[in-house]
Motif scaffolding. Structure first.
Motif, short mmCIF file in Angstrom:
data_model
loop_
_atom_site.label_atom_id
_atom_site.label_comp_id
_atom_site.label_asym_id
_atom_site.label_seq_id
_atom_site.Cartn_x
_atom_site.Cartn_y
_atom_site.Cartn_z
N UNK A 48 -6.99 -7.61 -2.50
CA UNK A 48 -7.49 -9.03 -2.04
C UNK A 48 -7.46 -9.10 -0.75
N UNK A 49 -7.59 -10.20 -0.41
CA UNK A 49 -8.17 -10.34 1.06
C UNK A 49 -6.79 -10.19 2.19
N UNK A 50 -6.89 -10.61 3.21
CA UNK A 50 -5.44 -10.18 4.58
C UNK A 50 -5.96 -9.62 5.19
N UNK A 51 -4.52 -9.27 5.99
CA UNK A 51 -4.87 -8.10 7.39
C UNK A 51 -3.95 -7.04 6.96
N UNK A 52 -4.30 -5.79 5.70
CA UNK A 52 -3.59 -4.64 5.28
C UNK A 52 -2.80 -3.99 6.82
N UNK A 53 -1.23 -3.84 6.56
CA UNK A 53 -1.30 -3.12 8.21
C UNK A 53 -1.64 -3.88 9.09
N UNK A 54 -1.73 -5.01 9.46
CA UNK A 54 -2.09 -5.34 10.52
C UNK A 54 -3.60 -5.49 11.15
N UNK A 55 -4.19 -4.86 10.19
CA UNK A 55 -5.29 -4.70 10.39
C UNK A 55 -5.81 -3.45 11.69
N UNK A 56 -4.83 -2.50 12.16
CA UNK A 56 -4.68 -1.59 13.14
C UNK A 56 -5.84 -0.29 12.33
N UNK A 57 -5.98 -0.12 13.65
CA UNK A 57 -6.98 0.72 14.23
C UNK A 57 -8.71 0.14 13.94
N UNK A 58 -8.99 0.27 12.23
CA UNK A 58 -9.92 -0.76 11.44
C UNK A 58 -9.62 -1.22 10.97
N UNK A 59 -10.11 -2.34 10.20
CA UNK A 59 -9.22 -3.08 9.27
C UNK A 59 -10.15 -1.82 7.94
N UNK A 60 -8.96 -2.37 7.34
CA UNK A 60 -8.61 -1.53 5.54
C UNK A 60 -8.79 0.66 5.84
N UNK A 61 -7.88 1.03 7.10
CA UNK A 61 -8.27 2.18 7.08
C UNK A 61 -7.11 2.66 7.13
N UNK A 62 -5.94 1.99 7.03
CA UNK A 62 -4.62 2.43 6.69
C UNK A 62 -4.54 2.31 5.13
N UNK A 63 -4.62 1.21 4.99
CA UNK A 63 -4.46 0.70 3.44
C UNK A 63 -5.35 1.80 2.34
N UNK A 64 -6.31 2.04 3.03
CA UNK A 64 -6.81 3.20 1.94
C UNK A 64 -6.39 4.01 1.81
N UNK A 65 -5.10 4.50 2.47
CA UNK A 65 -4.24 6.03 2.49
C UNK A 65 -2.72 5.49 1.81
N UNK A 66 -2.99 4.10 0.88
CA UNK A 66 -1.94 3.81 0.23
C UNK A 66 -1.33 4.63 -0.88
N UNK A 67 -0.61 5.13 -2.05
CA UNK A 67 -0.59 5.75 -2.98
C UNK A 67 -1.46 5.04 -4.08
N UNK A 68 -1.50 3.66 -4.26
CA UNK A 68 -2.04 3.36 -5.51
C UNK A 68 -3.55 3.75 -5.11
N UNK A 69 -4.48 3.76 -3.75
CA UNK A 69 -6.00 4.24 -3.75
C UNK A 69 -5.35 5.26 -5.14
N UNK A 70 -4.76 6.23 -4.97
CA UNK A 70 -5.65 7.43 -5.75
C UNK A 70 -5.57 7.10 -6.77
N UNK A 71 -4.25 5.79 -7.67
CA UNK A 71 -4.87 5.47 -8.92
C UNK A 71 -5.86 4.76 -8.88
N UNK A 72 -6.65 3.64 -7.99
CA UNK A 72 -7.60 3.02 -8.18
C UNK A 72 -9.03 3.71 -7.98
#
Length: 230
Positions: A48-72
């Motif tokens: 979904x949309x939003x500001x994952x991890x506050x959009x720090x660094x670059x938008x999506x750059x941190x959430x890309x490493x969230x555990x569930x992304x391995x499964x995705x």
């Protein structure tokens, strides 16, 4: 068909997606926490949309490493369907599941308004039932939505029919004047080369309920369901 909506810290459109799919489209949907490793048997994953991890660094750059992304990523590599909307689109490019990148809007401002997009092709799951000559009114809300890719990537997107949507006028005319954020080729959404992963900056989930005064986004979800449930 079971849908899963991944929730990251800072997501703010997850419930919008859940409501659009469960109430609007009458489909089974569950929320998936970003720290989990279980997709709960979902067939179609939505970021979904939003500001994952506050959009720090670059938008999506941190959430890309969230555990569930391995499964995705594994789900996508097996041919499973994945779609990212706004921040979800940014996450998918950061994860390498979609080509290109989303940069700061050309005017350096956050854009929150209704815009018009038109499908470039009907050969992709979310555009299968859409009219390539029609403009669809879909809300946007982003500060980093300017699609960028190198020339070879852009050519591949065109040659492989991977450009999903482009920004346009309410009469479906295209041109720089209707390019809200400076995206190359007016791109508002793309797919991967296998055509099972999709990303778009506009929010179709915010244009499903008649009470919101706009149901143009419903056609995108109907297009997905028509093929998947066939």
């Amino acid at each position: 068909m079971k849908f899963g909506v991944v929730v990251f810290p800072g997501s703010n459109c997850d419930q919008d997606l859940v409501d659009a799919i469960s109430t609007g489209m009458q489909q089974e949907v569950v929320k998936l926490w970003h720290k989990d490793h279980d997709l709960q048997g979902c067939d179609f994953i939505l970021l979904p949309g939003g500001f994952s991890y506050g959009d720090y660094l670059r938008s999506g750059a941190i959430s890309r490493f969230s555990p569930i992304m391995q499964e995705v990523i594994q789900h996508a590599n097996r041919g499973g369907y994945v779609m990212g909307i706004c921040n979800g689109f940014q996450i998918l490019t950061e994860a390498g599941l979609l080509p290109g990148a989303l940069l700061r809007n050309i005017n350096q401002k956050f854009i929150c308004e209704n815009v018009y997009i038109k499908p470039v092709t009907t050969n992709l799951l979310p555009t299968r039932l859409l009219d390539v000559n029609k403009a669809y009114k879909i809300p946007v809300a982003h500060g980093e939505g300017r699609y960028y890719a190198d020339e070879n990537t852009l050519k591949a997107l065109q040659d492989n029919d991977q450009i999903m949507f482009e920004y346009c006028s309410n009469a479906s005319d295209t041109g720089e004047i209707y390019n809200i954020n400076g995206s190359l080729l007016n791109i508002a959404g793309v797919s991967n080369d296998k055509k099972n992963v999709f990303g778009m900056m506009p929010h179709p989930e915010r244009a499903v309920d008649p009470e919101l005064g706009n149901t143009d986004g419903r056609a995108i979800f109907e297009s997905i369901l028509e093929l998947v449930n066939a």
